[in-house]
Motif scaffolding. Structure first.
Motif, mmCIF file in Angstrom:
data_model
loop_
_atom_site.group_PDB
_atom_site.id
_atom_site.type_symbol
_atom_site.label_atom_id
_atom_site.label_comp_id
_atom_site.label_asym_id
_atom_site.label_seq_id
_atom_site.Cartn_x
_atom_site.Cartn_y
_atom_site.Cartn_z
ATOM 1 N N ILE A 87 1.459 5.890 -2.243
ATOM 2 C CA ILE A 87 2.014 6.576 -1.074
ATOM 3 C C ILE A 87 3.503 6.275 -0.986
ATOM 4 O O ILE A 87 3.914 5.114 -0.979
ATOM 5 C CB ILE A 87 1.328 6.121 0.227
ATOM 6 C CG1 ILE A 87 -0.162 6.468 0.196
ATOM 7 C CG2 ILE A 87 2.007 6.748 1.443
ATOM 8 C CD1 ILE A 87 -0.463 7.948 0.183
ATOM 9 N N CYS A 88 4.312 7.331 -0.944
ATOM 10 C CA CYS A 88 5.763 7.179 -0.780
ATOM 11 C C CYS A 88 6.244 8.174 0.262
ATOM 12 O O CYS A 88 5.966 9.375 0.157
ATOM 13 C CB CYS A 88 6.491 7.416 -2.102
ATOM 14 S SG CYS A 88 8.298 7.416 -1.958
ATOM 15 N N LEU A 146 5.632 4.611 9.986
ATOM 16 C CA LEU A 146 4.348 4.895 10.630
ATOM 17 C C LEU A 146 3.624 6.058 9.945
ATOM 18 O O LEU A 146 2.382 6.096 9.895
ATOM 19 C CB LEU A 146 4.561 5.214 12.110
ATOM 20 C CG LEU A 146 5.109 4.058 12.962
ATOM 21 C CD1 LEU A 146 5.247 4.484 14.417
ATOM 22 C CD2 LEU A 146 4.215 2.831 12.856
ATOM 23 N N GLN A 147 4.391 6.990 9.399
ATOM 24 C CA GLN A 147 3.779 8.083 8.645
ATOM 25 C C GLN A 147 3.124 7.546 7.371
ATOM 26 O O GLN A 147 2.038 8.000 6.975
ATOM 27 C CB GLN A 147 4.831 9.135 8.280
ATOM 28 C CG GLN A 147 4.230 10.375 7.668
ATOM 29 C CD GLN A 147 5.262 11.423 7.315
ATOM 30 O OE1 GLN A 147 4.960 12.333 6.557
ATOM 31 N NE2 GLN A 147 6.465 11.326 7.837
ATOM 32 N N ALA A 148 3.751 6.568 6.755
ATOM 33 C CA ALA A 148 3.151 5.928 5.576
ATOM 34 C C ALA A 148 1.838 5.260 5.953
ATOM 35 O O ALA A 148 0.845 5.345 5.215
ATOM 36 C CB ALA A 148 4.127 4.907 4.986
ATOM 37 N N VAL A 149 1.812 4.614 7.102
ATOM 38 C CA VAL A 149 0.592 3.956 7.579
ATOM 39 C C VAL A 149 -0.527 4.979 7.766
ATOM 40 O O VAL A 149 -1.672 4.761 7.336
ATOM 41 C CB VAL A 149 0.864 3.208 8.907
ATOM 42 C CG1 VAL A 149 -0.442 2.718 9.522
ATOM 43 C CG2 VAL A 149 1.811 2.039 8.676
ATOM 44 N N GLY A 186 10.315 11.337 7.760
ATOM 45 C CA GLY A 186 10.418 11.447 6.315
ATOM 46 C C GLY A 186 9.401 12.428 5.772
ATOM 47 O O GLY A 186 8.568 12.974 6.500
ATOM 48 N N ALA A 187 9.494 12.656 4.459
ATOM 49 C CA ALA A 187 8.602 13.589 3.788
ATOM 50 C C ALA A 187 7.804 12.853 2.724
ATOM 51 O O ALA A 187 8.368 12.074 1.957
ATOM 52 C CB ALA A 187 9.414 14.724 3.154
ATOM 53 N N PRO A 188 6.499 13.084 2.652
ATOM 54 C CA PRO A 188 5.693 12.410 1.639
ATOM 55 C C PRO A 188 5.931 12.997 0.253
ATOM 56 O O PRO A 188 6.082 14.216 0.102
ATOM 57 C CB PRO A 188 4.257 12.676 2.102
ATOM 58 C CG PRO A 188 4.349 13.970 2.838
ATOM 59 C CD PRO A 188 5.687 13.950 3.525
ATOM 60 N N ASP A 244 0.810 -1.218 0.000
ATOM 61 C CA ASP A 244 0.000 0.000 0.000
ATOM 62 C C ASP A 244 0.842 1.265 0.000
ATOM 63 O O ASP A 244 0.338 2.343 -0.322
ATOM 64 C CB ASP A 244 -0.913 0.015 1.235
ATOM 65 C CG ASP A 244 -1.844 -1.182 1.263
ATOM 66 O OD1 ASP A 244 -2.721 -1.260 0.389
ATOM 67 O OD2 ASP A 244 -1.678 -2.044 2.143
ATOM 68 N N ALA A 245 2.102 1.154 0.384
ATOM 69 C CA ALA A 245 2.967 2.322 0.465
ATOM 70 C C ALA A 245 4.416 1.860 0.475
ATOM 71 O O ALA A 245 4.717 0.685 0.695
ATOM 72 C CB ALA A 245 2.666 3.134 1.731
#
Length: 355
Positions: free
Chosen positions: A293-294, A311-314, A284-286, A97-98
């Motif tokens: 999603i990266c 966790l930010q990706a989640v 990190g930065a999206p 998913d990411a």
């Protein structure tokens, strides 16, 4: 939820990346499976060092790594078995998913853009970087380096995407959006900023006008829009200044015993300040605008930073971030079309052609 991790990306990979991935797995029950993509033996050795496979971890072998000094576009095309390419492929094939990557930023941008493509109506992706402010309210800078040459339309899309991220992920109910320029007056700036200003005034955003460099850390703006060249210079300069201030403060404190005693009393405050300004906090930065999603981590990411990036990706997946961005861009497009139709239907002024 399944997350792909480029285990070979970063200055201390795969050690810190694998360790951070396992920490994320312990902390987040929403992760069904983590794909650790990279050299199978090296990744397995790090898993063993951390106590063995806890389950919910699958290694996907990749024989190549994109090095920091390589041309991203050339490397992605030639190194098809690189860890970043294989990690992005998992998202493309809907197996993940990411993706989280802390290696070459350029390689991550190129891989995601080529393999995942951009969202409908989005021309180019942008890196959204969260910066701390003394007001204890983060500010989002977009673009942080993905697209250096921009048009007014691209910058307007950055504003829309940054506003959506600030609202959905950072919790700003009605984000204030500013355009980076050399002055706050509408007439200030180059041709690009002036044309972008006109578009942003009409966009469905809370646009507050131009902002300058000193406005970033004041807490009065939530999203700062700029091209990737300008944004990357801002980020690197801010990071360098933070490191320089830390060294200066440490040097002044250690000049005599009395200052050292005072520093001991302020130790808690120093730790809090370090925590707030550390790139570990967000991890990190999206990369916004891609059809997936990266999260792009800092090259020097340690285990905590890698964990927080994953966790930010989640959180981005759970919040349906891309669906919200697509809806906002569509609403802007419809609003622009309606305004154009209204202008075309307006009666011509006396003595002149229709507007």
């Amino acid at each position: 939820m399944r997350i792909a991790v480029d285990a070979m990306g970063g200055d201390f990979a795969p050690r810190t990346i694998v360790e951070g991935a396992l920490l994320a797995l312990k902390e987040c029950k929403d992760i069904e499976l983590l794909y650790l993509v990279g050299d199978k033996d090296a990744v397995q050795a790090e898993i063993d060092r951390c106590g063995g496979n806890p389950g919910r971890v699958e290694i996907r072998h990749a024989s190549e790594v994109v090095e920091m000094g390589e041309s991203p576009a050339v490397a992605i095309r030639r190194k098809r078995d690189s860890s970043i390419s294989r990690a992005v492929d998992l998202v493309k094939k809907h197996e993940a998913d990411a993706v989280f990557a802390a290696g070459s930023t350029g390689a991550a941008v190129v891989a995601c853009t080529l393999k995942l493509r951009t969202l409908d109506a989005i021309h180019r992706p942008g890196i959204a970087v969260v910066m701390p402010t003394p007001a204890d309210k983060p500010v989002l800078i977009i673009d942080g380096g993905a697209t250096t040459d921009c048009s007014p339309e691209i910058l307007t899309h950055f504003a829309i995407m940054g506003s959506a991220y600030s609202r959905i992920i950072l919790g700003q109910a009605d984000p204030k959006v500013g355009l980076m320029s050399v002055g706050t007056e509408e007439a200030k700036g180059n041709a690009l900023s002036k044309e972008t200003f006109e578009l942003l005034e009409k966009a469905p955003l809370r646009f507050i006008g131009n902002v300058e460099g000193h406005d970033i850390f004041q807490g009065d703006v939530d999203v700062v829009v700029c091209d990737g060249f300008t944004g990357n210079v801002i980020l690197k300069t801010s990071e360098s200044l933070a490191h320089a201030m830390s060294r200066w403060i440490k040097g002044e404190i250690t000049r005599n015993p009395l200052r050292l005693l005072g520093a001991l009393l302020l130790r808690g405050g120093f730790k809090s300040l370090r925590r707030k300004t550390s790139n570990k906090t967000y991890g990190g930065a999206p990369l916004l605008g891609i059809n997936g999603i990266c999260i792009i981590g800092h090259g020097s990411s340690d285990a905590i930073a890698a964990k927080n990036g994953i966790l930010q990706a989640v959180r981005s997946v759970k919040a349906n971030l891309n669906e919200a961005i697509t809806a906002d861009v569509q609403r802007m497009s419809e609003q622009f079309k309606a305004a154009a139709a209204e202008a075309a239907a307006a009666p011509a002024p006396e003595g002149g052609p229709a507007a």
